[in-house]
Motif scaffolding. Structure first.
Motif, short mmCIF file in Angstrom:
data_model
loop_
_atom_site.label_atom_id
_atom_site.label_comp_id
_atom_site.label_asym_id
_atom_site.label_seq_id
_atom_site.Cartn_x
_atom_site.Cartn_y
_atom_site.Cartn_z
N GLY A 1 -5.09 4.53 4.73
CA GLY A 1 -4.50 3.29 4.27
C GLY A 1 -5.54 2.20 4.07
O GLY A 1 -6.71 2.35 4.45
N PHE A 2 -5.10 1.10 3.46
CA PHE A 2 -6.02 0.02 3.11
C PHE A 2 -5.32 -1.32 3.27
O PHE A 2 -4.14 -1.48 2.95
N TRP A 3 -6.07 -2.28 3.79
CA TRP A 3 -5.60 -3.66 3.92
C TRP A 3 -6.62 -4.54 3.21
O TRP A 3 -7.70 -4.77 3.72
N PRO B 1 0.74 -12.90 6.42
CA PRO B 1 1.27 -11.69 5.81
C PRO B 1 0.23 -10.56 5.83
O PRO B 1 -0.97 -10.80 5.62
N VAL B 2 0.70 -9.35 6.12
CA VAL B 2 -0.19 -8.19 6.19
C VAL B 2 0.29 -7.19 5.14
O VAL B 2 1.28 -6.49 5.32
N GLU B 3 -0.42 -7.15 4.02
CA GLU B 3 -0.03 -6.31 2.89
C GLU B 3 -0.76 -4.96 2.97
O GLU B 3 -1.88 -4.81 2.48
N LEU B 4 -0.13 -3.98 3.60
CA LEU B 4 -0.74 -2.67 3.80
C LEU B 4 -0.39 -1.72 2.66
O LEU B 4 0.69 -1.80 2.08
N GLU B 5 -1.31 -0.80 2.39
CA GLU B 5 -1.12 0.17 1.31
C GLU B 5 -1.54 1.55 1.79
O GLU B 5 -2.62 1.71 2.37
N GLY C 1 -13.11 -9.55 5.99
CA GLY C 1 -13.19 -8.54 4.95
C GLY C 1 -12.08 -7.52 5.04
O GLY C 1 -11.24 -7.55 5.94
N SER C 2 -12.05 -6.59 4.09
CA SER C 2 -11.00 -5.58 4.01
C SER C 2 -11.13 -4.56 5.13
O SER C 2 -12.20 -4.33 5.67
N GLN C 3 -9.99 -3.94 5.45
CA GLN C 3 -9.95 -2.96 6.53
C GLN C 3 -9.36 -1.64 6.03
O GLN C 3 -8.32 -1.62 5.38
N GLN C 4 -10.05 -0.55 6.34
CA GLN C 4 -9.56 0.78 6.01
C GLN C 4 -9.01 1.45 7.27
O GLN C 4 -9.58 1.29 8.35
N THR C 5 -7.95 2.21 7.12
CA THR C 5 -7.32 2.88 8.25
C THR C 5 -7.19 4.37 7.96
O THR C 5 -6.80 4.76 6.86
N THR C 6 -7.54 5.18 8.96
CA THR C 6 -7.44 6.63 8.83
C THR C 6 -6.63 7.19 9.99
O THR C 6 -6.88 6.85 11.16
N ASP D 1 4.61 -3.25 8.16
CA ASP D 1 5.07 -2.06 8.89
C ASP D 1 4.89 -0.77 8.09
O ASP D 1 5.44 0.27 8.45
N THR D 2 4.09 -0.82 7.04
CA THR D 2 3.92 0.35 6.17
C THR D 2 3.37 1.54 6.93
O THR D 2 3.84 2.68 6.78
N PHE D 3 2.36 1.30 7.77
CA PHE D 3 1.76 2.42 8.51
C PHE D 3 2.71 2.96 9.57
O PHE D 3 2.72 4.17 9.85
N VAL D 4 3.50 2.09 10.17
CA VAL D 4 4.51 2.53 11.14
C VAL D 4 5.52 3.45 10.46
O VAL D 4 5.85 4.53 10.96
N SER D 5 6.01 3.02 9.31
CA SER D 5 6.98 3.83 8.55
C SER D 5 6.36 5.16 8.13
O SER D 5 7.00 6.21 8.23
N THR D 6 5.10 5.12 7.69
CA THR D 6 4.44 6.34 7.24
C THR D 6 4.26 7.32 8.39
O THR D 6 4.43 8.54 8.21
#
Length: 468
Positions: free
Chosen positions: A219-221, A204-208, A231-236, A338-343
């Motif tokens: 975003g943040f994972w 499971p990939v719980e994106l925020e 470790g955690s991953q940040q997305t810009t 798919d949170t980042f795709v939707s965003t």
């Protein structure tokens, strides 16, 4: 004309000043790595449907970007040359242009005539800038020096210690399709199984989404890739065409996955993929620096081809179902992976951010066209072009050596005494060695032209030996 955004006074946000609409022309885009440009020759590039000629202006000591049309008879200036006085010369009638687009001479006009001073004799020029090894072009109307150039901010904030792998390729799908793909970390274990992923890492990939606006989102994972082992991953996402994943782990140090999606035409874009690393140990950095750029590009192309075919089809299926405006119905997105795709798609719709509104996709390409490497990468890459030429030269050399050895073998058999059997044997072996080298080089040569039809993920799995 070279523009330095660092001297800006009043910054204008990318996308224009209208808060309800993002204008793709009002932004900076990378078009080439500087090392792939030749200062002695003009280069062609298409940005947002506009053909450009990129050339080195020795008089101003800067790269210039012009509309690729001579105002005389609309011949492409990219087919011309840089003349002895450093001006860009049209291939058709020799009209020559200065770095600001003004016409310097018209060889056909009588002495004393001033037709070259007319505004109609000028070529439209675009602002350029060099940042982090890339040449950027600004296609908009707003003051370019006031619009921020999208750079990799972590590398700028802490410049020491980074080592970076870079590649690029012309892709047969939209910049938005590319961004949608690279923002989606959940596809890596499956699409790139056996290349840079593994199905066993699927989870499971719980994106925020932490924040979002017209200028992009962050975003943040929390768990991060490989089931939390890194470790955690940040997305810009910096609108309209830059994104990166930022990951720090004990095993590998800090790693970034950076993608620029430069829109060329509808259904086409150029990807600039950059992989900056900051290792705790010097050994991995040394190994990366010693790896030939062309060799890394062969592997990078293989990874890009993992997605190439189905993304080309996917965006056509989406277009048939109403495009980005209807993505929520066309796509079934039941998980937070798919949170980042939707965003991203919501950003497109909220700010009318389609770079080619109303334009249809080009015709479907064949599989051979989709797997083409030569025209989509090799011909534009200084490292790969050079490596390919050297491989072809060595192939010719091994053919000549092997042929000569084979031709001399009968003469050696007659001329040499039985005690010289070793020399005769060696003469017989040389063609075999040359032939083997030729086959290896030929196989390597083909990798510069075309990718493999069957991706690594679809190859049969090796059967494990059962315990006795």
């Amino acid at each position: 004309m070279l523009t330095d955004a660092r001297t800006s006074i009043a910054e204008i946000p990318a996308g224009g000043t209208d808060p309800t609409r993002f204008d793709w022309k009002e932004a900076w885009y990378p078009v080439y790595y500087i090392q792939d440009l030749d200062k002695t020759k003009p280069a062609k590039f298409t940005l947002l449907g506009q053909d450009l000629v990129i050339w080195w202006d020795a008089n101003a000591e800067s790269w210039q970007a012009f509309e690729d049309q001579c105002p005389h008879r609309l011949a492409p200036l990219s087919e011309g040359r840089i003349a002895e006085d450093g001006l860009l010369e049209c291939p058709y009638h020799g009209w020559a242009f200065q770095g600001d687009g003004t016409c310097d001479r018209i060889p056909q006009q009588p002495e004393g005539s001033l037709a070259h001073q007319s505004k109609r004799a000028c070529v439209a020029s675009y602002a350029t800038a060099e940042r982090q090894g890339l040449l950027f072009v600004y296609p908009g109307q707003n003051p370019s020096e006031q619009v921020k150039i999208p750079i990799i901010e972590p590398m700028e904030e802490t410049p020491d210690g980074w080592v970076c792998l870079n590649t690029f390729r012309d892709l047969p799908y939209d910049a938005l399709t590319l961004l949608e793909n690279v923002l989606d970390s959940s596809h890596l274990p499956f699409t790139h199984h056996k290349s840079v992923g593994n199905r066993s890492n699927a989870a499971p990939v719980e994106l925020e989404v932490l924040e979002s606006s017209k200028q992009g989102f962050k975003g943040f994972w929390q768990e991060g890739p490989r089931k939390g082992t890194l470790g955690s991953q940040q997305t810009t996402f910096i609108a309209p065409a830059l994104m990166w994943h930022d990951l720090t782990s004990k095993q590998f140090g800090r790693t970034l996955t950076v993608v620029y999606a430069t829109p060329t035409r509808k259904g086409e874009c150029r990807v600039f993929a950059r992989f900056p690393f900051k290792f705790a140990s010097k050994l991995p950095s040394t190994f990366i620096r010693l790896t030939p750029r062309w060799y890394s590009h062969l592997g990078n192309n293989t990874v890009l081809e993992d997605d190439q075919i189905f993304l080309h089809y996917q965006e056509r299926y989406l277009a048939e179902k109403g495009g980005s405006d209807n993505f929520a119905k066309a796509f079934y997105l039941p998980t937070r992976s798919d949170t980042f795709v939707s965003t991203l798609r919501q950003w497109v719709n909220a700010f009318e951010a389609d770079p080619f509104p109303g334009e249809p996709l080009p015709p479907l390409q064949s599989i051979d066209q989709l797997l083409d490497r030569y025209h989509s990468h090799t011909i534009h890459c200084s490292s790969c072009r050079t490596a390919l030429a050297r491989i072809q030269t060595i192939k010719i050399g091994t053919t000549i050596i092997g042929g000569l050895a084979w031709a001399l073998l009968p003469l050696l058999s007659i001329a040499l005494s039985p005690s010289s059997i070793t020399i005769a044997t060696l003469a017989a072996i040389v063609p075999l060695i040359a032939g083997s080298i030729w086959l290896v080089l030929n196989r390597l040569e083909q990798k510069f032209y075309k990718g493999q039809r069957t991706p690594a993920r679809n190859l049969p799995e090796k059967k494990r030996k059962s315990a006795l």
